[in-house]
Design a protein around this motif. Structure first.
Motif, short mmCIF file in Angstrom:
data_model
loop_
_atom_site.label_atom_id
_atom_site.label_comp_id
_atom_site.label_asym_id
_atom_site.label_seq_id
_atom_site.Cartn_x
_atom_site.Cartn_y
_atom_site.Cartn_z
N PHE A 1 -1.68 13.94 10.67
CA PHE A 1 -0.57 14.58 11.35
C PHE A 1 -0.98 15.84 12.09
O PHE A 1 -1.87 16.59 11.65
CB PHE A 1 0.53 14.96 10.35
CG PHE A 1 1.36 13.81 9.89
CD1 PHE A 1 0.92 12.98 8.86
CD2 PHE A 1 2.58 13.53 10.47
CE1 PHE A 1 1.69 11.90 8.43
CE2 PHE A 1 3.36 12.47 10.05
CZ PHE A 1 2.91 11.65 9.03
N ARG B 1 -5.08 3.26 5.58
CA ARG B 1 -3.80 3.32 6.29
C ARG B 1 -3.21 4.71 6.34
O ARG B 1 -2.04 4.88 6.66
CB ARG B 1 -2.77 2.35 5.70
CG ARG B 1 -3.25 0.92 5.62
CD ARG B 1 -2.11 -0.01 5.27
NE ARG B 1 -2.58 -1.20 4.61
CZ ARG B 1 -1.80 -2.13 4.07
NH1 ARG B 1 -0.50 -1.99 4.11
NH2 ARG B 1 -2.31 -3.19 3.47
N GLU B 2 -3.99 5.73 6.00
CA GLU B 2 -3.41 7.07 6.06
C GLU B 2 -3.29 7.52 7.50
O GLU B 2 -4.05 7.11 8.37
CB GLU B 2 -4.23 8.08 5.26
CG GLU B 2 -5.65 8.25 5.67
CD GLU B 2 -6.58 7.44 4.77
OE1 GLU B 2 -6.17 6.36 4.31
OE2 GLU B 2 -7.72 7.91 4.54
N GLN B 3 -2.32 8.37 7.73
CA GLN B 3 -2.07 8.93 9.04
C GLN B 3 -2.45 10.41 9.01
O GLN B 3 -2.30 11.08 8.01
CB GLN B 3 -0.60 8.76 9.42
CG GLN B 3 -0.18 7.29 9.49
CD GLN B 3 1.28 7.10 9.75
OE1 GLN B 3 2.00 8.01 10.16
NE2 GLN B 3 1.76 5.89 9.50
N SER C 1 3.57 1.02 2.97
CA SER C 1 3.29 0.19 4.14
C SER C 1 3.04 -1.25 3.73
O SER C 1 2.72 -1.53 2.58
CB SER C 1 2.10 0.74 4.93
OG SER C 1 0.90 0.54 4.21
N TYR D 1 0.86 -1.18 0.00
CA TYR D 1 0.00 0.00 0.00
C TYR D 1 0.90 1.22 0.00
O TYR D 1 1.87 1.28 0.76
CB TYR D 1 -0.91 -0.01 1.24
CG TYR D 1 -2.15 0.84 1.08
CD1 TYR D 1 -2.17 2.16 1.51
CD2 TYR D 1 -3.29 0.33 0.49
CE1 TYR D 1 -3.30 2.93 1.35
CE2 TYR D 1 -4.42 1.09 0.33
CZ TYR D 1 -4.42 2.40 0.77
OH TYR D 1 -5.56 3.15 0.61
N GLY E 1 1.76 20.11 9.43
CA GLY E 1 2.03 18.70 9.29
C GLY E 1 1.63 18.20 7.92
O GLY E 1 0.84 18.84 7.22
N PRO E 2 2.17 17.06 7.50
CA PRO E 2 1.76 16.50 6.20
C PRO E 2 0.27 16.15 6.21
O PRO E 2 -0.29 15.79 7.24
CB PRO E 2 2.61 15.22 6.10
CG PRO E 2 3.76 15.44 7.02
CD PRO E 2 3.21 16.26 8.14
N TYR F 1 1.67 12.17 0.55
CA TYR F 1 1.29 13.22 1.45
C TYR F 1 1.86 14.53 0.92
O TYR F 1 2.91 14.56 0.28
CB TYR F 1 1.86 12.98 2.86
CG TYR F 1 1.25 11.84 3.62
CD1 TYR F 1 1.67 10.53 3.39
CD2 TYR F 1 0.27 12.05 4.58
CE1 TYR F 1 1.12 9.47 4.10
CE2 TYR F 1 -0.28 11.01 5.29
CZ TYR F 1 0.16 9.71 5.05
OH TYR F 1 -0.40 8.67 5.76
N TYR G 1 1.81 7.82 16.29
CA TYR G 1 3.18 7.78 15.78
C TYR G 1 3.91 9.08 16.14
O TYR G 1 3.31 10.15 16.15
CB TYR G 1 3.19 7.67 14.25
CG TYR G 1 2.28 6.63 13.66
CD1 TYR G 1 0.92 6.88 13.51
CD2 TYR G 1 2.77 5.40 13.23
CE1 TYR G 1 0.08 5.93 12.96
CE2 TYR G 1 1.93 4.45 12.67
CZ TYR G 1 0.59 4.72 12.54
OH TYR G 1 -0.24 3.77 11.99
N PHE H 1 -2.68 13.82 4.01
CA PHE H 1 -2.85 12.74 3.05
C PHE H 1 -3.41 13.29 1.74
O PHE H 1 -4.31 14.13 1.72
CB PHE H 1 -3.80 11.69 3.63
CG PHE H 1 -4.25 10.67 2.64
CD1 PHE H 1 -5.54 10.70 2.14
CD2 PHE H 1 -3.39 9.69 2.19
CE1 PHE H 1 -5.97 9.78 1.22
CE2 PHE H 1 -3.81 8.74 1.26
CZ PHE H 1 -5.11 8.79 0.77
N LEU I 1 1.19 5.62 -0.34
CA LEU I 1 0.47 6.86 -0.08
C LEU I 1 1.34 8.05 -0.47
O LEU I 1 2.57 7.99 -0.41
CB LEU I 1 0.12 6.98 1.41
CG LEU I 1 -0.58 5.77 2.05
CD1 LEU I 1 0.42 4.87 2.78
CD2 LEU I 1 -1.65 6.24 3.02
#
Lengths: 113, 115
Positions: B106, B102-104, A93, A32, A43-44, A36, B33, A46, A34
């Protein structure tokens, strides 16, 4: 050993043209991927993702392409806009360990008016 | 809804002092995280908490770094005896359990400067 690499630290394109950001990975367990986007002092956030069962995912002006055999993915932005100027991070990931992503070093995109 | 918040936004400290950085994740997110971004560098993974599992501490650069997550929510990253090379932006992110994407998500980061 860096498992996710963004070999171009920076990219400059003209407004309205296509921006292509590249990312290479080495771990074949990644399934997977991604992208960003990060503005200064933030912050980053998505942007778009793709599963390894696909080779393309499109969302408006943003398209991500995945070439599993080459362990390569790219983000296309068409048409590029000045507001797209930011740092773009590629991340990957695997199912195990669950939830953990490995990030590249980022590419700074500058879109000139 | 509220996003990930971090405090302080900026921290200036003297070499040798201890610092604590706080992260409030999005409510209900079980994964948390910590990363750091040094000047001109990418995101360096530090530590990962997932639910009640033992944290993944594989990214902590030295034993001066530690992190806790209380009650499955707020997390504190502690750096003892800070060094100038610890100067960086420390980013916290959270993610919901079993997120298909699965995105984070921040936070804005804490900029740490060690003089």
């Amino acid at each position: 050993d860096q498992q996710v690499k963004q070999n171009s630290p920076s990219l400059s394109v003209q407004e309205g043209r296509i921006s292509i950001l590249n990312c290479d990975y080495t771990n074949s367990m990644f399934d997977y991927f991604l992208w960003y986007k990060k503005y200064p002092a933030e912050g980053p956030t998505f942007l778009i993702s793709i599963s390894s069962i696909k080779d393309k995912n499109e969302d408006g002006r943003f398209t991500v392409f995945l070439n599993k055999s080459a362990k390569h993915l790219s983000l296309h932005i068409v048409p590029s806009q000045p507001g797209d100027s930011a740092v773009y991070f590629c991340a990957a990931s695997a199912l195990v360990p669950a939830g953990k992503s490995t990030f590249g070093d980022g590419t700074t995109l500058t879109v000139k008016p | 809804g509220a996003g990930v918040s971090q405090s302080p936004s900026n921290k200036v400290t003297e070499k040798g002092k201890d610092v604590e950085l706080r992260c409030d994740p999005i409510s209900g997110h079980t994964a948390l995280y910590w990363y750091r971004q040094s000047l001109g560098q990418g995101l360096e993974f530090l530590i990962y908490f997932q639910g009640n599992s033992a944290p993944d501490k594989s990214g902590l650069p030295s034993d001066r770094f530690s992190a806790e997550r209380t009650g499955g929510s707020v997390s504190t990253l502690t750096i003892q005896r800070t060094q100038q090379e610890d100067s960086a932006v420390y980013l916290c992110a959270s993610s919901p359990l079993g997120a298909a994407g699965r995105e984070q998500f921040f936070g804005p980061g804490t900029r740490l400067t060690v003089l």
